[in-house]
Each structure stands twice: as C-alpha cells, then as structure tokens.
Design a protein around this motif. Sequence first.
Motif, mmCIF file in Angstrom:
data_model
loop_
_atom_site.group_PDB
_atom_site.id
_atom_site.type_symbol
_atom_site.label_atom_id
_atom_site.label_comp_id
_atom_site.label_asym_id
_atom_site.label_seq_id
_atom_site.Cartn_x
_atom_site.Cartn_y
_atom_site.Cartn_z
ATOM 1 N N SER A 220 0.850 -1.188 0.000
ATOM 2 C CA SER A 220 0.000 0.000 0.000
ATOM 3 C C SER A 220 0.886 1.238 0.000
ATOM 4 O O SER A 220 1.757 1.374 0.868
ATOM 5 N N THR B 232 2.755 -5.914 3.966
ATOM 6 C CA THR B 232 2.624 -7.038 4.884
ATOM 7 C C THR B 232 2.834 -8.302 4.073
ATOM 8 O O THR B 232 2.443 -8.374 2.907
ATOM 9 N N VAL C 143 5.030 -13.477 10.266
ATOM 10 C CA VAL C 143 4.423 -12.398 9.486
ATOM 11 C C VAL C 143 5.255 -11.143 9.683
ATOM 12 O O VAL C 143 5.833 -10.932 10.752
ATOM 13 N N THR D 66 5.627 -6.807 8.914
ATOM 14 C CA THR D 66 5.194 -5.502 8.438
ATOM 15 C C THR D 66 6.458 -4.747 8.059
ATOM 16 O O THR D 66 7.356 -4.597 8.889
ATOM 17 N N TRP E 270 12.508 1.416 6.110
ATOM 18 C CA TRP E 270 12.549 2.254 7.310
ATOM 19 C C TRP E 270 12.228 1.407 8.552
ATOM 20 O O TRP E 270 12.868 1.533 9.579
ATOM 21 N N HIS F 223 9.223 -5.276 11.047
ATOM 22 C CA HIS F 223 8.795 -5.941 12.299
ATOM 23 C C HIS F 223 8.262 -7.312 11.908
ATOM 24 O O HIS F 223 7.270 -7.409 11.188
ATOM 25 N N GLU G 181 -6.503 0.800 4.408
ATOM 26 C CA GLU G 181 -5.131 0.274 4.411
ATOM 27 C C GLU G 181 -4.436 0.380 5.769
ATOM 28 O O GLU G 181 -3.214 0.269 5.842
ATOM 29 N N LEU H 193 -3.200 -1.124 9.302
ATOM 30 C CA LEU H 193 -2.665 -2.474 9.555
ATOM 31 C C LEU H 193 -2.546 -2.737 11.050
ATOM 32 O O LEU H 193 -1.995 -1.910 11.782
ATOM 33 N N THR I 217 -1.395 -5.978 13.664
ATOM 34 C CA THR I 217 -0.957 -7.351 13.922
ATOM 35 C C THR I 217 -0.911 -7.560 15.431
ATOM 36 O O THR I 217 -0.053 -7.016 16.120
ATOM 37 N N PRO J 131 -1.626 -10.396 10.108
ATOM 38 C CA PRO J 131 -2.009 -8.985 9.978
ATOM 39 C C PRO J 131 -3.483 -8.817 9.591
ATOM 40 O O PRO J 131 -4.001 -9.570 8.774
ATOM 41 N N ARG K 25 -6.117 -5.963 7.977
ATOM 42 C CA ARG K 25 -6.014 -4.773 7.137
ATOM 43 C C ARG K 25 -7.370 -4.088 7.044
ATOM 44 O O ARG K 25 -8.368 -4.738 6.768
ATOM 45 N N VAL L 150 4.783 11.542 9.341
ATOM 46 C CA VAL L 150 4.694 10.151 9.789
ATOM 47 C C VAL L 150 5.556 10.016 11.045
ATOM 48 O O VAL L 150 6.629 10.609 11.121
ATOM 49 N N VAL M 61 2.904 3.085 14.085
ATOM 50 C CA VAL M 61 3.189 4.168 13.142
ATOM 51 C C VAL M 61 1.945 5.056 13.032
ATOM 52 O O VAL M 61 0.841 4.566 12.778
ATOM 53 N N VAL N 180 0.135 8.728 11.492
ATOM 54 C CA VAL N 180 0.211 9.742 10.439
ATOM 55 C C VAL N 180 -0.531 10.991 10.902
ATOM 56 O O VAL N 180 -1.536 10.911 11.610
ATOM 57 N N TRP O 197 -1.843 4.312 12.107
ATOM 58 C CA TRP O 197 -1.894 3.715 10.769
ATOM 59 C C TRP O 197 -1.480 2.247 10.849
ATOM 60 O O TRP O 197 -2.086 1.373 10.231
ATOM 61 N N ILE O 198 -0.431 1.951 11.629
ATOM 62 C CA ILE O 198 0.094 0.588 11.732
ATOM 63 C C ILE O 198 0.396 0.261 13.193
ATOM 64 O O ILE O 198 1.037 1.053 13.897
ATOM 65 N N HIS P 246 1.961 -3.183 15.197
ATOM 66 C CA HIS P 246 2.458 -4.558 15.121
ATOM 67 C C HIS P 246 3.045 -4.902 16.487
ATOM 68 O O HIS P 246 4.022 -4.295 16.919
#
Lengths: 146, 146
Positions: free
Chosen positions: A84, A93, A116, A118, A131, A134, B43, B45, B47, B53, B55, B89, B120, B122, B131-132, B134
């Motif tokens: 994405s 992912t 899995v 990310t 960047w 994980h 989008e 994410l 986990t 994951p 989504r 970000v 993460v 934004v 946004w993410i 994990h």
Amino acid sequence: MTERARQVEQDVAAVEEVNAEFYAAFERGDIDAMTRIWLDDPETLCTHPGAEPLRGASSITRSWALIMANVPYIQFFLTDVRVSVHEDVASVTCTENVLTADERTDESSFAGGRAVATNVFVRTGDTWRLWIHHASPVISVEHHED
Amino acid sequence: MTERARQVEQDVAAVEEVNAEFYAAFERGDIDAMTRIWLDDPETLCTHPGAEPLRGASSITRSWALIMANVPYIQFFLTDVRVSVHEDVASVTCTENVLTADERTDESSFAGGRAVATNVFVRTGDTWRLWIHHASPVISVEHHED
C-alpha cells in the motif's frame, strides 16, 4: 488509466521489488545489499521475531551480519504480499514461509517456520528504502491444512 | 530553540500522548475511543501478538471489540517508549508490560506478559492517527533480573 493511477501502479511494483530484494539479500547472505536496502538513518527500526526492537542503521546492520553468520541456509517463500503506497511512505505485509538449516542439519532435515512481517518503506529520490521491519511468529490455534 | 526544534518537540509530545491513549482505550475497554485513534482507512494495519495482519479500519475495529469482550481486565505498563517524527509520519516503539486477568482468575493470580510494539502514526490535520500497529511476544533467552 489516469497519470495518477499509473504512478501508483509503478510505485507498488517498485516497492514489491525492493521488498523481494530484502529477502533475497538475506537468502544470499549479502550484507552489502542488505545495508543498501535500509534507509541510512539513526531512526530506522528492526524487530526480529521474538526479539526487542533495534534502532538505527548501524545496530541493524550488525544484527543482520550476526544472523547471516549463524544461518548458513535460509529460503523464503513469501505469501500474502500486500503493498500500500501512501504518498512517500509504503507499507508491505507478508507471510514469511521459511525453510532453514544449520551446520548440524543433514540434507533430510530442514526446519520450517512461519512468521508475518510488516515492512515500511520511504521514498528517497528514485528509490524506496526500508525504514521499519517488524517480524513475528504466527501462533496457529487452528489447522487449516487438510 | 529554533522554530523547527520546537515543532518537533511538540510533535513528539503529541504522538506520545496518542500512543498512551491507545493503550488507555484498551484498558478501559472503550471501543469508541479505540476507533477514533485509528486512521479511518482501508489500508490501516494491525498485527496482534502471534496473529496474522489485519487490514482496514473495519476489520481492526471488530478485532478490538472481540478482544475487549474477552479480556475483562488488562493493564499496561509501557517502558522504553521511543518516538521518532519524520515529517507527517511518526514511529513509536515500546515494550508492553501487561497485567491481565479473566473471569476464572481470582484476585491473587494475575497473569503477566511482555510484548514489543511498533506503532506508526500519520498526521491528519491537527492530530495523529494510528496507521500501523504490530505487536509481538518477546522470547527471553537470558534472564537479566537479579
């Protein structure tokens, strides 16, 4: 197709390629390629399965060198790869299906595993750099296999 | 202090606050607050430890509702919270020291655990959205405790 849609499609393909190259560099034990894939920044992040986060390109490079030295054979089969792109940041992912062996492993006994990951890439000029990575083990509570 | 340094300091504080609120919403079982913290995007994410994951905001919200319904008591002690802002970000890593209990737990037997998370965020207007996320269990190979 609009110019914007074409750009997104190209970005997704480029990110997917760098993501695949990340695993290929690990498979080849190629520390130079691995180092190039990562953003050269003190705030990059890498969490290996079961481990605590590492921060910064130099710590992360050292960890890969150590892992590569201790894993003579590893092969990844990536499944469920989803990319994405969000302007200059992209998330991936994927499921890392791993086949591995060490010095004590004979030809008939490889170990397999599933994790899995990310992965977050940032656009730097014409390319994408890693960047954040994980990865974590998947704990199967059900067996879906026949 | 330059204007730029002041801005970064404010951003770091704002991200750290939203990150803390994410865990506080989970502790309170507050699904509305949890939903607001996430970016409303297909989008996003998430986990969960040991899981695959998820989504998209709606799948992620459903997972939190299910977890909250099954975890009557949970408390987080965050350690090693590190925030890094990269324009719009921001990344956070932290150790989630967890104290939990379920219906079958009496007062004297709480379960503890430790996971690490990469979050993460934004920037969306004046605020930061998740946004993410994990999270993964930490497998201790050595005991550092006395």
